[in-house]
Design a protein around this motif. Structure first.
Motif, mmCIF file in Angstrom:
data_model
loop_
_atom_site.group_PDB
_atom_site.id
_atom_site.type_symbol
_atom_site.label_atom_id
_atom_site.label_comp_id
_atom_site.label_asym_id
_atom_site.label_seq_id
_atom_site.Cartn_x
_atom_site.Cartn_y
_atom_site.Cartn_z
ATOM 1 N N VAL A 33 -40.540 -3.346 -34.804
ATOM 2 C CA VAL A 33 -39.438 -2.384 -34.860
ATOM 3 C C VAL A 33 -39.839 -1.208 -35.741
ATOM 4 C CG1 VAL A 33 -37.599 -4.088 -34.440
ATOM 5 C CG2 VAL A 33 -38.346 -3.625 -36.774
ATOM 6 N N GLY A 34 -39.150 -0.109 -35.575
ATOM 7 C CA GLY A 34 -39.453 1.089 -36.349
ATOM 8 C C GLY A 34 -39.148 0.970 -37.825
ATOM 9 N N THR A 35 -38.130 0.196 -38.179
ATOM 10 C CA THR A 35 -37.746 0.081 -39.590
ATOM 11 C C THR A 35 -38.789 -0.656 -40.426
ATOM 12 O OG1 THR A 35 -36.447 -1.893 -39.067
ATOM 13 C CG2 THR A 35 -35.268 0.225 -39.149
ATOM 14 N N GLU A 36 -39.724 -1.361 -39.784
ATOM 15 C CA GLU A 36 -40.793 -2.034 -40.526
ATOM 16 C C GLU A 36 -41.964 -1.107 -40.835
ATOM 17 O OE1 GLU A 36 -41.107 -5.264 -41.898
ATOM 18 O OE2 GLU A 36 -38.940 -5.129 -41.593
ATOM 19 N N GLU A 37 -42.001 0.058 -40.178
ATOM 20 C CA GLU A 37 -43.067 1.020 -40.477
ATOM 21 C C GLU A 37 -42.889 1.546 -41.901
ATOM 22 O OE1 GLU A 37 -45.803 1.974 -39.094
ATOM 23 O OE2 GLU A 37 -45.585 1.221 -37.071
ATOM 24 N N VAL A 38 -43.975 2.025 -42.502
ATOM 25 C CA VAL A 38 -43.945 2.605 -43.842
ATOM 26 C C VAL A 38 -44.491 4.018 -43.757
ATOM 27 C CG1 VAL A 38 -44.781 2.378 -46.213
ATOM 28 C CG2 VAL A 38 -44.277 0.322 -44.864
ATOM 29 N N PRO A 39 -43.621 5.061 -43.871
ATOM 30 C CA PRO A 39 -42.167 4.982 -44.015
ATOM 31 C C PRO A 39 -41.504 4.559 -42.697
ATOM 32 C CG PRO A 39 -42.830 7.270 -43.828
ATOM 33 C CD PRO A 39 -44.096 6.448 -43.849
ATOM 34 N N ALA A 40 -40.242 4.127 -42.813
ATOM 35 C CA ALA A 40 -39.485 3.656 -41.646
ATOM 36 C C ALA A 40 -39.359 4.763 -40.607
ATOM 37 C CB ALA A 40 -38.096 3.188 -42.078
ATOM 38 N N VAL A 41 -39.333 4.369 -39.336
ATOM 39 C CA VAL A 41 -39.212 5.289 -38.210
ATOM 40 C C VAL A 41 -37.911 4.983 -37.469
ATOM 41 C CG1 VAL A 41 -40.223 5.917 -35.970
ATOM 42 C CG2 VAL A 41 -41.713 5.505 -37.937
ATOM 43 N N THR A 43 -36.257 4.810 -34.202
ATOM 44 C CA THR A 43 -36.677 4.738 -32.807
ATOM 45 C C THR A 43 -35.903 3.636 -32.097
ATOM 46 O OG1 THR A 43 -38.566 4.417 -31.318
ATOM 47 C CG2 THR A 43 -38.604 3.168 -33.355
ATOM 48 N N ALA A 44 -35.715 3.817 -30.800
ATOM 49 C CA ALA A 44 -35.110 2.763 -29.971
ATOM 50 C C ALA A 44 -36.167 1.792 -29.466
ATOM 51 C CB ALA A 44 -34.373 3.389 -28.791
ATOM 52 N N ALA A 45 -37.438 2.102 -29.697
ATOM 53 C CA ALA A 45 -38.542 1.271 -29.221
ATOM 54 C C ALA A 45 -38.596 -0.053 -29.981
ATOM 55 C CB ALA A 45 -39.865 2.011 -29.376
ATOM 56 N N THR A 46 -39.023 -1.095 -29.282
ATOM 57 C CA THR A 46 -39.220 -2.408 -29.881
ATOM 58 C C THR A 46 -40.446 -3.046 -29.242
ATOM 59 O OG1 THR A 46 -37.825 -3.510 -28.244
ATOM 60 C CG2 THR A 46 -36.744 -2.791 -30.296
ATOM 61 N N GLY A 47 -40.816 -4.169 -29.752
ATOM 62 C CA GLY A 47 -41.926 -4.902 -29.160
ATOM 63 C C GLY A 47 -42.038 -6.279 -29.761
ATOM 64 N N ASP A 48 -42.912 -7.057 -29.205
ATOM 65 C CA ASP A 48 -43.240 -8.349 -29.792
ATOM 66 C C ASP A 48 -44.680 -8.688 -29.450
ATOM 67 O OD1 ASP A 48 -43.233 -10.372 -27.387
ATOM 68 O OD2 ASP A 48 -41.381 -9.223 -27.170
ATOM 69 N N VAL A 49 -45.274 -9.434 -30.341
ATOM 70 C CA VAL A 49 -46.657 -9.847 -30.168
ATOM 71 C C VAL A 49 -46.758 -11.330 -30.484
ATOM 72 C CG1 VAL A 49 -47.342 -9.229 -32.534
ATOM 73 C CG2 VAL A 49 -49.068 -9.297 -30.740
ATOM 74 N N SER A 50 -47.581 -12.024 -29.732
ATOM 75 C CA SER A 50 -47.885 -13.422 -30.024
ATOM 76 C C SER A 50 -49.397 -13.568 -30.086
ATOM 77 C CB SER A 50 -47.285 -14.351 -28.975
ATOM 78 O OG SER A 50 -47.862 -14.101 -27.720
ATOM 79 N N HIS A 142 -49.179 2.851 -32.241
ATOM 80 C CA HIS A 142 -49.211 4.283 -32.556
ATOM 81 C C HIS A 142 -48.904 5.092 -31.299
ATOM 82 C CE1 HIS A 142 -51.556 3.354 -36.321
ATOM 83 N NE2 HIS A 142 -51.846 2.275 -35.581
ATOM 84 N N THR A 143 -48.126 6.149 -31.449
ATOM 85 C CA THR A 143 -47.761 7.027 -30.333
ATOM 86 C C THR A 143 -48.020 8.486 -30.720
ATOM 87 O OG1 THR A 143 -45.484 7.257 -31.112
ATOM 88 C CG2 THR A 143 -45.938 5.430 -29.573
ATOM 89 N N ASP A 144 -47.910 9.383 -29.736
ATOM 90 C CA ASP A 144 -48.040 10.811 -30.035
ATOM 91 C C ASP A 144 -47.001 11.261 -31.051
ATOM 92 O OD1 ASP A 144 -50.181 11.102 -28.327
ATOM 93 O OD2 ASP A 144 -49.080 12.217 -26.791
ATOM 94 N N ARG A 152 -43.639 -1.736 -35.814
ATOM 95 C CA ARG A 152 -44.507 -2.589 -36.621
ATOM 96 C C ARG A 152 -43.822 -3.928 -36.875
ATOM 97 N NH1 ARG A 152 -46.935 -1.301 -42.649
ATOM 98 N NH2 ARG A 152 -46.842 -3.434 -43.415
ATOM 99 N N GLY A 153 -44.643 -4.971 -37.053
ATOM 100 C CA GLY A 153 -44.126 -6.279 -37.430
ATOM 101 C C GLY A 153 -45.179 -7.096 -38.134
#
Length: 156
Positions: A33-41, A43-50, A142-144, A152-153
């Motif tokens: 999620v964006g709030t885990e970025e430093v600094p927080a972002v 964004t409506a974007a999300t993701g997951d990784v395993s 990372h995006t443009d 980030r997570g």
């Protein structure tokens, strides 16, 4: 006869113990999620990784899925504690850039020690696993719009 039965029972018990834990695959994951970025972002974007470690510890299989990301550049596993930025140590997605809006599986594959990069180039997979198991590794994309990372997570 009782010695044979006891011996066979011991073998079966050892096999059951081995299949229950010893040599079992380890799994780690993270919600991005964006709030885990430093600094927080914002964004409506999300993701997951395993990430799954093979039972022999020689490979990691990963799957990175994202939602609502635009113009994706790269994705990495980084060295770093929650709330702190750190250097990338392995690519999960290295391009080419994915133009436009994207939702779905961004990357899936296998990592061996050969794929480790940056300060981890030439190190073993065990050293990367040590980072992950101690909570000192995170994934970000990372995006443009957010070259330092949009989501980030922390791997756990």
């Amino acid at each position: 006869m009782s010695r044979v039965t006891l011996g066979l029972g011991t073998v079966v018990a050892a096999m059951l113990l081995a299949s229950a834990g010893f040599g079992a695959e380890q799994r780690f994951s993270a919600a991005l999620v964006g709030t885990e970025e430093v600094p927080a972002v914002a964004t409506a974007a999300t993701g997951d990784v395993s990430v799954t470690v093979s039972s022999d510890g020689e490979t990691l299989h990963y799957r990175l899925q994202v939602e609502k990301l635009e113009n994706i550049r790269v994705a990495h596993i980084h060295r770093g504690m929650q709330g702190a930025n750190g250097p990338p140590v392995v690519f999960l997605f290295s391009g080419p850039k994915k133009p436009g809006m994207f939702s779905g599986v961004l990357a899936e594959g296998t990592i061996t020690a050969r794929e480790l990069s940056g300060e981890f180039a030439g190190k073993t997979l065990d050293e990367l696993l040590q980072l992950i198991t101690t909570g000192n590794a995170y994934v970000n994309v990372h995006t443009d719009a957010h070259p330092g990372g949009e989501i980030r997570g922390q791997l756990r």
